[in-house]
Design an enzyme around this catalytic site. Structure first.
Site, short mmCIF file in Angstrom:
data_model
loop_
_atom_site.label_atom_id
_atom_site.label_comp_id
_atom_site.label_asym_id
_atom_site.label_seq_id
_atom_site.Cartn_x
_atom_site.Cartn_y
_atom_site.Cartn_z
CB CYS A 62 -4.28 2.08 1.73
SG CYS A 62 -4.17 3.90 1.75
CG HIS A 110 -8.90 1.60 3.24
ND1 HIS A 110 -8.05 1.12 4.20
CD2 HIS A 110 -8.36 2.77 2.80
CE1 HIS A 110 -7.03 1.96 4.35
NE2 HIS A 110 -7.21 2.97 3.50
CD GLU A 112 -9.85 -1.96 5.02
OE1 GLU A 112 -9.12 -1.09 5.55
OE2 GLU A 112 -9.70 -2.36 3.85
#
Length: 570
Positions: free
Chosen positions: A420, A547, A549
């Site tokens: 990001c 993102h 993750e």
């Protein structure tokens, strides 16, 4: 397996230290799922915020983003966007249970009151006086029953069991409407359909070294006074509970000894489902829920994968050092999902993860004069790292330090992953250092930037703190089949990942960047939004606007964090 009645497991907490309700609830879900049950979960947060989206990471830890943030069809635009950002415990549930939850799986006081007020404005209550009981409590119960039926495992089948975690501590004034609603709910669904697990601390007084049961006794007494009776006690302690302590707890808390589970300190949280299994917690829960002899439910949980992973983690010795460069380095919960994704990848590759927290401000030139020790330490950690990661974030504090970190990784062929803002930082650094555009910047940091290489997204609002982001799961199409990112994702033509940002790379400058050597290998369906960048000549230099993750799982590490695939490795 599908039962006629949904089963509910409520997890509440007294005074808890360390391992708390979130991991306990997630682990209960794992054990029940390993017994052949379909499991979903709900997190209740008693705060008045509509969601966690506008809360500081220092206040509430990480904001977790779900898939449905990107599937907004509700005409109530602002409300829908608010609800896409949820409490970090939802991330625990998704990772542990390998499921996909929705915004409605996170209930807050703000959401409940907003829903009731909207109904009152529409005239749904026919002019009656709107009160906490029954209107608020009924809304809570109806919300739970509705959301519990939503499929979460990629099939059309609803779950068999819904694990509900009530945030906060028993006795908190904010929790009272939820306690009342859940008390009514337990009566409403009836015996055999509701199991209450109460998590409480059993501390040790250093003076005498005795495990004390008083906190748990008082906590259970308070719970009973509010109309809820625990079926199972999950006792948190540093060391395994002594047998006489269990006897005392059973006597004063009116809970059978087999239903007293001990969650003592372990080397890693992947041991928690194993602790529950070893202490027959699943048998106690299945008995309360009348599921012992139903359908395909197995008496012995199938946790071979968890056992192997927990054991493997404890044996890791070869370190891999990752420099985490951010501004919230004093609070690891701010980057919880990033840390989990790194952990998933490191364990998969037989490496012991060492995260070196680098405050981005400490890398800046001004820090060399003002705090020379911190400056030297920060640069020492950066130079000793095997990889550099710049996570997402907002605001201009420490941005120059992040730019210097990206520059160091680029110039020294150090693996770099920018997420990001970390991607945007890499673009700005490339513009300044390689393209010699010294006025390059993001309009987030300098609205009058001479060279705005990162700009505000067109559909956002600059005046409202909520509803201003591109949120949730969006599709990214790979532009170059031979790029590193596409290979990491198994030579896929596209990938769906979750977003949370307001600013994006200026599409009008992309041709200049690519001519200078920066490759934009991932774009959205319009081709105007830049999703993934790479430096083709670099060992591993990747930035993602999304993102990754948020979708990493213990057994399925995120490809960008793993950096390795059967068809490709760095």
């Amino acid at each position: 397996m599908r039962n006629e009645a949904m089963k509910y497991v409520l997890v509440t907490g007294g005074v808890v230290s360390g391992l708390g309700k979130g991991v306990t609830a997630s682990s209960i879900g794992v054990v029940l799922k390993s017994c052949g049950l379909r499991v979903t979960s709900i997190k209740i947060d008693p705060y008045l915020n509509t969601d966690a989206g506008t809360m500081s990471p220092f206040e509430h830890g990480e904001v977790f983003v779900l898939d449905d943030g990107g599937e907004i069809t509700d005409p109530n635009f602002i409300s829908s966007f608010f609800c896409s950002k949820v409490d970090l415990d939802l991330g625990n549930y998704e990772r542990f249970l390998d499921i996909k939850l929705t915004r409605d799986n996170n209930i807050t006081t703000g959401k409940i009151y907003q829903s009731v007020i909207n109904k009152e404005r529409r005239g749904d209550y026919l002019g009656k006086t709107v009160q906490v009981v029954p209107h608020i409590t009924d809304e809570i119960q109806e919300w739970i029953e509705r959301v519990a039926m939503n499929p979460v495992d990629g099939t059309e089948e609803p779950a068999d069991v819904c694990v509900i975690e009530l945030g906060g501590t028993i006795g908190d004034i904010e929790s009272m409407p939820f306690i009342e609603a859940l008390g009514q709910f337990s009566y409403r669904v009836g015996p055999g359909n509701f199991c209450l697990v109460h998590v409480s601390l059993v501390p040790v007084l250093n003076v005498v070294g005795e495990q004390k049961t008083k906190p748990t006794q008082h906590s259970v007494r308070g719970l009973r006074g509010l109309g809820l009776m625990p079926d199972i006690l999950a006792c948190r302690s540093n060391q395994p509970l002594e047998e006489q302590v269990k006897v005392k707890l059973a006597q004063f808390c009116h809970v059978p000894i087999p239903n007293i589970i001990n969650l003592y300190d372990v080397t890693n949280i992947w041991h928690i489902p194993l602790l529950l299994r070893d202490q027959k917690a699943h048998e106690a829960i299945l008995k309360v829920l009348n599921l012992q002899c139903v359908g395909k439910v197995t008496r012995e949980p199938k946790l071979a994968e968890w056992t192997e992973r927990a054991s493997k983690f404890d044996k890791l010795k070869i370190p891999v050092r990752i420099a985490m460069v951010g501004k919230y380095t004093g609070l690891s919960d701010s980057y919880l999902s990033v840390i989990k994704a790194l952990l998933h990848a490191s364990v998969a590759l037989d490496r012991k993860l060492v995260v070196d927290w680098v405050a981005s401000c400490d890398l800046e030139d001004c820090s060399a004069k003002e705090t020379p020790d911190a400056y030297q330490k920060a640069w020492g950690l950066l130079k000793d790292a095997d990889g550099v990661l710049v996570p997402g974030g907002f605001g201009d504090r420490g941005v120059q330090g992040k730019i210097l970190a990206a520059k160091y990784a680029r110039e020294n062929n150090i693996p770099y992953l920018g997420i990001c803002l970390g991607m945007q930082i890499a673009v700005i650094e490339f513009a300044r250092s390689v393209m010699k555009l010294h006025g390059a910047n993001s309009t987030e940091f300098d609205p009058a930037a001479k060279t705005p290489c990162v700009i505000f997204m067109p559909e956002g609002s600059k005046t409202h703190m909520g509803a201003t982001m591109r949120l949730g799961s969006r599709r990214t199409f790979f532009q170059v089949n031979s790029c590193k990112s596409a290979k990491l994702y198994g030579n896929a033509s596209y990938v769906d990942e979750r977003h949370r940002h307001r600013y994006e790379v200026n599409p009008d400058m992309v041709p200049e960047f690519e001519k200078a050597g920066l490759s934009f290998v991932g774009k959205d369906e319009s081709g105007r939004r830049m999703e993934i960048i790479e430096l083709p000549t670099h060992r591993f230099f990747i930035g993602a606007q999304f993102h990754p993750e948020f979708t990493s799982r213990p057994g399925k590490p995120s490809p960008l964090f793993l950096g390795k695939h059967p068809s490709y490795s760095i």
